[in-house]
Design a protein around this motif. Sequence first.
Motif, PDB file in Angstrom:
ATOM      1  N   ASP A 130      -7.192  10.734   8.871  1.00 43.81           N
ATOM      2  CA  ASP A 130      -6.250   9.968   8.082  1.00 43.81           C
ATOM      3  C   ASP A 130      -6.495   9.890   6.607  1.00 43.81           C
ATOM      4  O   ASP A 130      -7.511   9.368   6.104  1.00 43.81           O
ATOM      5  CB  ASP A 130      -6.099   8.657   8.649  1.00 43.81           C
ATOM      6  CG  ASP A 130      -4.953   7.540   7.556  1.00 43.81           C
ATOM      7  OD1 ASP A 130      -4.719   7.948   6.614  1.00 43.81           O
ATOM      8  OD2 ASP A 130      -4.498   6.419   8.294  1.00 43.81           O
ATOM      9  N   GLN A 177      -4.880   7.622   2.012  1.00 41.24           N
ATOM     10  CA  GLN A 177      -5.304   7.158   0.709  1.00 41.24           C
ATOM     11  C   GLN A 177      -6.460   8.257  -0.091  1.00 41.24           C
ATOM     12  O   GLN A 177      -6.506   8.619  -0.992  1.00 41.24           O
ATOM     13  CB  GLN A 177      -6.451   5.989   0.878  1.00 41.24           C
ATOM     14  CG  GLN A 177      -5.352   4.758   1.234  1.00 41.24           C
ATOM     15  CD  GLN A 177      -5.686   3.582   0.618  1.00 41.24           C
ATOM     16  OE1 GLN A 177      -6.503   3.264  -0.285  1.00 41.24           O
ATOM     17  NE2 GLN A 177      -5.095   2.415   1.288  1.00 41.24           N
ATOM     18  N   GLY A 190       2.882   6.664   5.741  1.00 36.55           N
ATOM     19  CA  GLY A 190       1.689   6.903   6.469  1.00 36.55           C
ATOM     20  C   GLY A 190       1.666   6.733   8.096  1.00 36.55           C
ATOM     21  O   GLY A 190       1.087   7.592   8.748  1.00 36.55           O
ATOM     22  N   ALA A 191       2.103   5.617   8.409  1.00 40.27           N
ATOM     23  CA  ALA A 191       2.405   5.166   9.669  1.00 40.27           C
ATOM     24  C   ALA A 191       2.854   6.358  10.543  1.00 40.27           C
ATOM     25  O   ALA A 191       2.475   6.810  11.622  1.00 40.27           O
ATOM     26  CB  ALA A 191       2.926   4.065   9.983  1.00 40.27           C
ATOM     27  N   LYS A 238       1.262   8.081   0.794  1.00 39.51           N
ATOM     28  CA  LYS A 238       1.046   7.362  -0.492  1.00 39.51           C
ATOM     29  C   LYS A 238       1.282   8.204  -1.858  1.00 39.51           C
ATOM     30  O   LYS A 238       2.575   8.314  -2.198  1.00 39.51           O
ATOM     31  CB  LYS A 238      -0.304   6.826  -0.620  1.00 39.51           C
ATOM     32  CG  LYS A 238      -0.770   5.706   0.513  1.00 39.51           C
ATOM     33  CD  LYS A 238      -1.141   4.436  -0.080  1.00 39.51           C
ATOM     34  CE  LYS A 238      -1.500   3.469   1.101  1.00 39.51           C
ATOM     35  NZ  LYS A 238      -0.848   2.201   1.054  1.00 39.51           N
TER      36      LYS A 238
HETATM   37  C1  LIG Z   1      -5.307   4.596   5.359  1.00 37.10           C
HETATM   38  C2  LIG Z   1      -3.990   4.504   5.571  1.00 37.10           C
HETATM   39  N1  LIG Z   1      -3.334   5.150   6.713  1.00 37.10           N
HETATM   40  C3  LIG Z   1      -2.031   4.676   6.755  1.00 37.10           C
HETATM   41  C4  LIG Z   1      -1.434   3.744   6.075  1.00 37.10           C
HETATM   42  C5  LIG Z   1       0.059   3.312   6.414  1.00 37.10           C
HETATM   43  O1  LIG Z   1       0.906   3.842   5.550  1.00 37.10           O
HETATM   44  P1  LIG Z   1       2.379   3.368   5.268  1.00 37.10           P
HETATM   45  O2  LIG Z   1       2.331   1.862   4.846  1.00 37.10           O
HETATM   46  O3  LIG Z   1       2.686   4.447   4.473  1.00 37.10           O
HETATM   47  O4  LIG Z   1       3.066   3.236   6.825  1.00 37.10           O
HETATM   48  C6  LIG Z   1      -2.064   3.155   5.117  1.00 37.10           C
HETATM   49  C7  LIG Z   1      -1.380   2.130   4.129  1.00 37.10           C
HETATM   50  O5  LIG Z   1      -1.986   1.387   3.495  1.00 37.10           O
HETATM   51  C8  LIG Z   1      -3.185   3.531   4.895  1.00 37.10           C
HETATM   52  O6  LIG Z   1      -4.050   2.817   3.702  1.00 37.10           O
END
Ligand SMILES: Cc1ncc(COP(=O)(O)O)c(C=O)c1O
Length: 388
Positions: free
Chosen positions: A215, A218, A105-106, A244
């Motif tokens: 984003d 989730q 996600g990041a 996710k």
């Molecule tokens: C809304 C949201 N964006 C981004 C992320 C980051 O995802 P990742 O941990 O796969 O990098 C998260 C992680 O909990 C998240 O909840």
Amino acid sequence: MNDSMSLEDKYLLPTYEKFPFALERGEGCWVWDEDGNKYLDLYGGHAVAAIGHSPAVVTAAIAAQSAKLLFYSNLVYTRPRAEAAKALVDFCGEPGSQVFFCNSGAEANENAMRIARSVTGKKNVVVAEGGFHGRTAAAIAATGLKYRKGLAGLGADIVHVPFGDLAAAEEALKGAAAFLLEPIQSVQGAATATNEYLQGLEALCGKNGALLIFDEVQTGLGRVGAPSARHAFGARPQMQTFAKALASGVPAGAVLVAPEAAAKVKPGELGSTFGGGPLACVAISATIKAIVDQNLTENAAEMEDLIRSTFKFPQIAEIRGKGLLLGLVLDRPSKPTRDALLKKKIIVGGADDKHVIRLLPPLTVGPTEIGLLRGALEEIFAAEPVAA
Ligand SMILES: Cc1ncc(COP(=O)(O)O)c(C=O)c1O
């Protein structure tokens, strides 16, 4: 302490607060620890197990693919990548949109911000306080929560504004490349945007030549009772980021880019060795197919209705969120209640808002499992009078 726990504690950096058990296997909404205890997982493996734990359709797909071609990078075409991108575009109902695959996600948010900067030629990205976007440099700079502490100087071109405040957004968007927003702020405690806010942001971004990025790490993949938050709120971002649940636990992230912006992305601008790898991609296609075939988006909406109509406890002041991304806001700090649930072998989540119990169950959850949670809460609350 059993052996796996003491080994982890010895050899891993102590960066996580963990539940006090070591898990061995999972199936559907259930997981089993190494001592054979069975838990109802209403946290969904951290919102990842949307189609349940270790779903046979995904494990079979990755087993077959791993025997054929475990990996090749984006320097070649592969059928799994082509099909996964098509599956995501079709599921999201975004004909003409195009996908960039990454691993988390990041990374998806990092890449979306990079795309916005290169497409607009502008630098600032506006974000809302309370959002969580990941732990890499730009993603953490964009995170409006405590995790950013001590990282001053990172992301000088990220501008934070209060969540829900259109006047502040209007000011900050002048000359900005994008607004990056989590439409339901899950980590915060399921703080939920209004339709007016999202539609207002869409209009403000349009007026200022900035791109709107949701984003959906989730909120995507059916969890909110719609294909994604963009549908649930009737707003049209130029980009959506996913991770996710996307590949049911095989690491995968994606940026979905609307046609006008996609046309301006230049070759060589983005890249990832593992993003779009065959293993992740067959898992993505199998996950999306299961969500569609099993009507899990519709089930998420129905289970939300069931929870809202039957969780009528005076100790629950409010239920935030949509579909199966819900925050039960208690009239007291939620930790003792969460601990009591864990004693009854039910896993739920906490949140930055200390009064919130977060529910992120597999979208396969049914009335039986919801009834188990309701019954457990009834027993726990019976022993806990309403807070003064
Ligand atoms: C809304 C949201 N964006 C981004 C992320 C980051 O995802 P990742 O941990 O796969 O990098 C998260 C992680 O909990 C998240 O909840």
